[in-house]
Design a protein around this motif. Sequence first.
Motif, PDB file in Angstrom:
ATOM      1  N   ILE A  66      -3.431 -62.199  21.195  1.00  0.00           N
ATOM      2  CA  ILE A  66      -3.640 -61.244  20.097  1.00  0.00           C
ATOM      3  C   ILE A  66      -3.044 -61.814  18.807  1.00  0.00           C
ATOM      4  O   ILE A  66      -3.709 -61.959  17.803  1.00  0.00           O
ATOM      5  CB  ILE A  66      -2.985 -59.876  20.409  1.00  0.00           C
ATOM      6  CG1 ILE A  66      -3.548 -59.281  21.703  1.00  0.00           C
ATOM      7  CG2 ILE A  66      -3.195 -58.889  19.249  1.00  0.00           C
ATOM      8  CD1 ILE A  66      -2.878 -57.985  22.121  1.00  0.00           C
ATOM      9  N   GLY A 132     -10.141 -48.946  32.119  1.00  0.00           N
ATOM     10  CA  GLY A 132     -11.065 -48.995  30.992  1.00  0.00           C
ATOM     11  C   GLY A 132     -11.099 -50.374  30.372  1.00  0.00           C
ATOM     12  O   GLY A 132     -10.057 -51.016  30.185  1.00  0.00           O
ATOM     13  N   ARG A 134     -13.549 -52.795  27.288  1.00  0.00           N
ATOM     14  CA  ARG A 134     -14.571 -52.642  26.247  1.00  0.00           C
ATOM     15  C   ARG A 134     -15.967 -52.915  26.813  1.00  0.00           C
ATOM     16  O   ARG A 134     -16.908 -52.235  26.500  1.00  0.00           O
ATOM     17  CB  ARG A 134     -14.271 -53.592  25.085  1.00  0.00           C
ATOM     18  CG  ARG A 134     -13.363 -52.941  24.042  1.00  0.00           C
ATOM     19  CD  ARG A 134     -12.907 -53.914  23.002  1.00  0.00           C
ATOM     20  NE  ARG A 134     -11.650 -54.526  23.397  1.00  0.00           N
ATOM     21  CZ  ARG A 134     -11.272 -55.766  23.113  1.00  0.00           C
ATOM     22  NH1 ARG A 134     -12.053 -56.540  22.406  1.00  0.00           N
ATOM     23  NH2 ARG A 134     -10.113 -56.226  23.513  1.00  0.00           N
ATOM     24  N   ASN A 166     -14.870 -44.283  27.197  1.00  0.00           N
ATOM     25  CA  ASN A 166     -13.499 -44.779  27.372  1.00  0.00           C
ATOM     26  C   ASN A 166     -12.858 -44.152  28.616  1.00  0.00           C
ATOM     27  O   ASN A 166     -13.407 -43.224  29.223  1.00  0.00           O
ATOM     28  CB  ASN A 166     -12.670 -44.602  26.095  1.00  0.00           C
ATOM     29  CG  ASN A 166     -12.382 -43.142  25.780  1.00  0.00           C
ATOM     30  OD1 ASN A 166     -12.022 -42.368  26.661  1.00  0.00           O
ATOM     31  ND2 ASN A 166     -12.534 -42.775  24.521  1.00  0.00           N
ATOM     32  N   ILE A 187      -0.919 -46.804  31.592  1.00  0.00           N
ATOM     33  CA  ILE A 187      -0.480 -47.966  30.805  1.00  0.00           C
ATOM     34  C   ILE A 187      -1.679 -48.520  30.034  1.00  0.00           C
ATOM     35  O   ILE A 187      -2.758 -48.694  30.592  1.00  0.00           O
ATOM     36  CB  ILE A 187       0.171 -49.045  31.703  1.00  0.00           C
ATOM     37  CG1 ILE A 187       0.630 -50.225  30.847  1.00  0.00           C
ATOM     38  CG2 ILE A 187      -0.736 -49.522  32.829  1.00  0.00           C
ATOM     39  CD1 ILE A 187       1.696 -51.068  31.497  1.00  0.00           C
ATOM     40  N   PRO A 189      -3.316 -49.198  25.593  1.00  0.00           N
ATOM     41  CA  PRO A 189      -3.113 -49.007  24.159  1.00  0.00           C
ATOM     42  C   PRO A 189      -2.523 -47.625  23.887  1.00  0.00           C
ATOM     43  O   PRO A 189      -2.788 -46.670  24.626  1.00  0.00           O
ATOM     44  CB  PRO A 189      -4.523 -49.126  23.582  1.00  0.00           C
ATOM     45  CG  PRO A 189      -5.342 -49.801  24.626  1.00  0.00           C
ATOM     46  CD  PRO A 189      -4.721 -49.492  25.934  1.00  0.00           C
ATOM     47  N   MET A 192      -4.741 -44.465  23.853  1.00  0.00           N
ATOM     48  CA  MET A 192      -5.219 -44.169  25.208  1.00  0.00           C
ATOM     49  C   MET A 192      -4.134 -43.475  26.040  1.00  0.00           C
ATOM     50  O   MET A 192      -4.392 -42.499  26.750  1.00  0.00           O
ATOM     51  CB  MET A 192      -5.663 -45.496  25.840  1.00  0.00           C
ATOM     52  CG  MET A 192      -6.048 -45.433  27.272  1.00  0.00           C
ATOM     53  SD  MET A 192      -4.762 -46.270  28.193  1.00  0.00           S
ATOM     54  CE  MET A 192      -5.092 -45.721  29.826  1.00  0.00           C
ATOM     55  N   PHE A 195      -3.786 -39.807  24.648  1.00  0.00           N
ATOM     56  CA  PHE A 195      -4.854 -38.869  25.044  1.00  0.00           C
ATOM     57  C   PHE A 195      -4.835 -38.615  26.559  1.00  0.00           C
ATOM     58  O   PHE A 195      -5.119 -37.505  27.006  1.00  0.00           O
ATOM     59  CB  PHE A 195      -6.224 -39.379  24.575  1.00  0.00           C
ATOM     60  CG  PHE A 195      -6.358 -39.434  23.069  1.00  0.00           C
ATOM     61  CD1 PHE A 195      -5.967 -38.333  22.292  1.00  0.00           C
ATOM     62  CD2 PHE A 195      -6.858 -40.550  22.423  1.00  0.00           C
ATOM     63  CE1 PHE A 195      -6.075 -38.370  20.900  1.00  0.00           C
ATOM     64  CE2 PHE A 195      -6.966 -40.596  21.036  1.00  0.00           C
ATOM     65  CZ  PHE A 195      -6.580 -39.503  20.274  1.00  0.00           C
ATOM     66  N   SER A 210       3.994 -46.265  30.710  1.00  0.00           N
ATOM     67  CA  SER A 210       4.759 -47.502  30.530  1.00  0.00           C
ATOM     68  C   SER A 210       4.558 -47.949  29.082  1.00  0.00           C
ATOM     69  O   SER A 210       3.465 -48.356  28.708  1.00  0.00           O
ATOM     70  CB  SER A 210       4.271 -48.560  31.522  1.00  0.00           C
ATOM     71  OG  SER A 210       5.029 -49.724  31.365  1.00  0.00           O
ATOM     72  N   LEU A 211       5.623 -47.857  28.284  1.00  0.00           N
ATOM     73  CA  LEU A 211       5.502 -48.039  26.831  1.00  0.00           C
ATOM     74  C   LEU A 211       5.664 -49.503  26.415  1.00  0.00           C
ATOM     75  O   LEU A 211       6.278 -50.310  27.128  1.00  0.00           O
ATOM     76  CB  LEU A 211       6.544 -47.175  26.116  1.00  0.00           C
ATOM     77  CG  LEU A 211       6.522 -45.685  26.464  1.00  0.00           C
ATOM     78  CD1 LEU A 211       7.529 -44.922  25.599  1.00  0.00           C
ATOM     79  CD2 LEU A 211       5.127 -45.072  26.296  1.00  0.00           C
TER      80      LEU A 211
HETATM   81  P1  NAD Z   1      -8.681 -52.293  24.231  1.00  0.00           P
HETATM   82  O1  NAD Z   1      -8.629 -52.012  22.793  1.00  0.00           O
HETATM   83  O2  NAD Z   1      -9.664 -53.276  24.755  1.00  0.00           O
HETATM   84  O3  NAD Z   1      -8.878 -50.905  25.002  1.00  0.00           O
HETATM   85  C1  NAD Z   1      -8.939 -50.889  26.418  1.00  0.00           C
HETATM   86  C2  NAD Z   1      -9.467 -49.566  26.882  1.00  0.00           C
HETATM   87  O4  NAD Z   1      -8.529 -48.535  26.576  1.00  0.00           O
HETATM   88  C3  NAD Z   1     -10.783 -49.132  26.253  1.00  0.00           C
HETATM   89  O5  NAD Z   1     -11.866 -49.756  26.887  1.00  0.00           O
HETATM   90  C4  NAD Z   1     -10.726 -47.632  26.470  1.00  0.00           C
HETATM   91  O6  NAD Z   1     -11.118 -47.273  27.771  1.00  0.00           O
HETATM   92  C5  NAD Z   1      -9.248 -47.332  26.313  1.00  0.00           C
HETATM   93  N1  NAD Z   1      -8.958 -46.884  24.944  1.00  0.00           N
HETATM   94  C6  NAD Z   1      -8.664 -47.655  23.872  1.00  0.00           C
HETATM   95  N2  NAD Z   1      -8.509 -46.882  22.774  1.00  0.00           N
HETATM   96  C7  NAD Z   1      -8.730 -45.608  23.173  1.00  0.00           C
HETATM   97  C8  NAD Z   1      -8.714 -44.359  22.514  1.00  0.00           C
HETATM   98  N3  NAD Z   1      -8.473 -44.251  21.193  1.00  0.00           N
HETATM   99  N4  NAD Z   1      -8.992 -43.240  23.240  1.00  0.00           N
HETATM  100  C9  NAD Z   1      -9.223 -43.319  24.564  1.00  0.00           C
HETATM  101  N5  NAD Z   1      -9.248 -44.477  25.252  1.00  0.00           N
HETATM  102  C10 NAD Z   1      -9.011 -45.602  24.557  1.00  0.00           C
HETATM  103  O7  NAD Z   1      -7.218 -52.704  24.749  1.00  0.00           O
HETATM  104  P2  NAD Z   1      -6.458 -54.093  24.661  1.00  0.00           P
HETATM  105  O8  NAD Z   1      -7.185 -55.019  23.702  1.00  0.00           O
HETATM  106  O9  NAD Z   1      -6.166 -54.601  26.017  1.00  0.00           O
HETATM  107  O10 NAD Z   1      -5.066 -53.666  24.018  1.00  0.00           O
HETATM  108  C11 NAD Z   1      -4.977 -53.102  22.718  1.00  0.00           C
HETATM  109  C12 NAD Z   1      -3.499 -52.983  22.341  1.00  0.00           C
HETATM  110  O11 NAD Z   1      -2.787 -52.189  23.298  1.00  0.00           O
HETATM  111  C13 NAD Z   1      -2.788 -54.331  22.298  1.00  0.00           C
HETATM  112  O12 NAD Z   1      -1.979 -54.356  21.145  1.00  0.00           O
HETATM  113  C14 NAD Z   1      -1.939 -54.337  23.545  1.00  0.00           C
HETATM  114  O13 NAD Z   1      -0.765 -55.088  23.382  1.00  0.00           O
HETATM  115  C15 NAD Z   1      -1.638 -52.884  23.733  1.00  0.00           C
HETATM  116  N6  NAD Z   1      -1.409 -52.621  25.160  1.00  0.00           N
HETATM  117  C16 NAD Z   1      -0.231 -52.053  25.544  1.00  0.00           C
HETATM  118  C17 NAD Z   1       0.035 -51.844  26.881  1.00  0.00           C
HETATM  119  C18 NAD Z   1       1.340 -51.230  27.320  1.00  0.00           C
HETATM  120  O14 NAD Z   1       2.248 -51.909  27.692  1.00  0.00           O
HETATM  121  N7  NAD Z   1       1.444 -49.928  27.263  1.00  0.00           N
HETATM  122  C19 NAD Z   1      -0.891 -52.237  27.839  1.00  0.00           C
HETATM  123  C20 NAD Z   1      -2.107 -52.777  27.416  1.00  0.00           C
HETATM  124  C21 NAD Z   1      -2.353 -52.983  26.062  1.00  0.00           C
END
Ligand code: NAD
Length: 279
Positions: A66, A132, A134, A166, A187, A189, A192, A195, A210-211
Motif C-alpha cells: 500500500i 469480502g 473487490r 460488500n 477484521i 478496513p 467495514m 458497519f 481486531s483494530l
Molecule cells: P478493500 O478496500 O479491498 O476492501 C475489502 C472488502 O471490505 C470489500 O470488498 C468490502 O467487502 C469490504 N468493505 C470495504 N469498505 C467497506 C465499506 N465502506 N462498507 C462495507 N464493506 C466494506 O480492503 P484492503 O485494500 O484489503 O484494505 C483497505 C485498508 O484497510 C488498508 O489500509 C488496510 O491496511 C486496512 N485493513 C485493516 C485491517 C485490520 O487490521 N483491521 C485488515 C485489513 C485491511
Amino acid sequence: MNRILTKRQLTPETALFEVEAPRIARRWKPGNFIIIRPTPDSERIPLTIVGGNAERGTITMVVQAIGKTTRITVALNEGDSLADLVGPLGEAASIENVGRVLCIAGGVGVAELLPVARAFGEAGNFVTAMCGARSTAQMILDEELRQAASEVVWATDDGSHGFHGNVVQCMRDWITRNPKPDLCHVIGPIPMMRFSAELTREWGVRTYASLNPIMIDGTGMCGGCRVTVGGKVRFACVEGPEFDAHQVDFDELARRNRAYLAEERQVLESHTCRIGLGA
Ligand code: NAD
Ligand code: FES
C-alpha cells in the motif's frame, strides 16, 4: 536471522512470506502480531501473524503493498532477510466454545482471519468465514480457509464470485437464511468493521474487532496506537489489537489513521519516483 524461506504471490499487490523466527514460532497465538523493518532504514510496520510452524522454526505473514514500506517488503524475495522482526506482540484473540461463530473479513484481513477462524474451529465451534474482496483477483487463501472453517462465504464488490456486494451487505443477506451466531469476530478496513459492528449490535451478538491503529514501538510506550473503547483510552499494541467492537470509537480511529496521510503520500511518491530513476 529473519530469512525469507518461501514467498507466494497471492495477488499482484499481496504476498505471503514464510520467515525464519524459531522463538516466535514456538510461542505465538492467533491474534498476535509482529513488528518488522524490511531494511535497516525502513520505518516499523505491524503485521498479524498468519501462521507458524514450530518444527520448521518459521512464521507466516501476509503483506499488501500500500505505502512505501509495505511495497519494499512485498518486493523482497526468498533468501533475503528482514532487517528486524519483533514479536509475538499483543494479546491473543479471545477464543471460546460458544456454538456458532461468524468470522468476518475484508481484503487483506482475510489472511489475518485465518488463524482466528482455525482456532474457533479447534475449540469446537461451527465457524462461518465470511470474506469480502473487490473482485475475484483479490480473493486470497480460499483453500486454507476452507480447511480451517466449517463453511466459507465470499462476497465480491463487482459480483465476479459469490455474493454481489460488500461483506456487510452479505451479512444482511446471510442472516435471512441462517440462525444468529453466538459470537462474531471482524477484521478489515475501518468502515467495514464499523458497519459490521453496527449490524451485530442490532442482532444483539457479542463482537470482537481486531483494530489497526498506527503503531510505532509496539510496547505501550509511545501512545501511537491509542484507541478509545467504552470511553476509556486503550493501547492496541499491548491491550489489543482485539476489542469489543460495540464499544470502539471508530470515528476517532479513522481520524487518527488519516493523521499522516499527506506525509505518507509524499514519501510514497518520492519512493516511486526514485524507483523510476533506478535508484
Ligand atoms: P478493500 O478496500 O479491498 O476492501 C475489502 C472488502 O471490505 C470489500 O470488498 C468490502 O467487502 C469490504 N468493505 C470495504 N469498505 C467497506 C465499506 N465502506 N462498507 C462495507 N464493506 C466494506 O480492503 P484492503 O485494500 O484489503 O484494505 C483497505 C485498508 O484497510 C488498508 O489500509 C488496510 O491496511 C486496512 N485493513 C485493516 C485491517 C485490520 O487490521 N483491521 C485488515 C485489513 C485491511
Ligand atoms: Fe506505541 Fe502502542 S505502538 S504505545
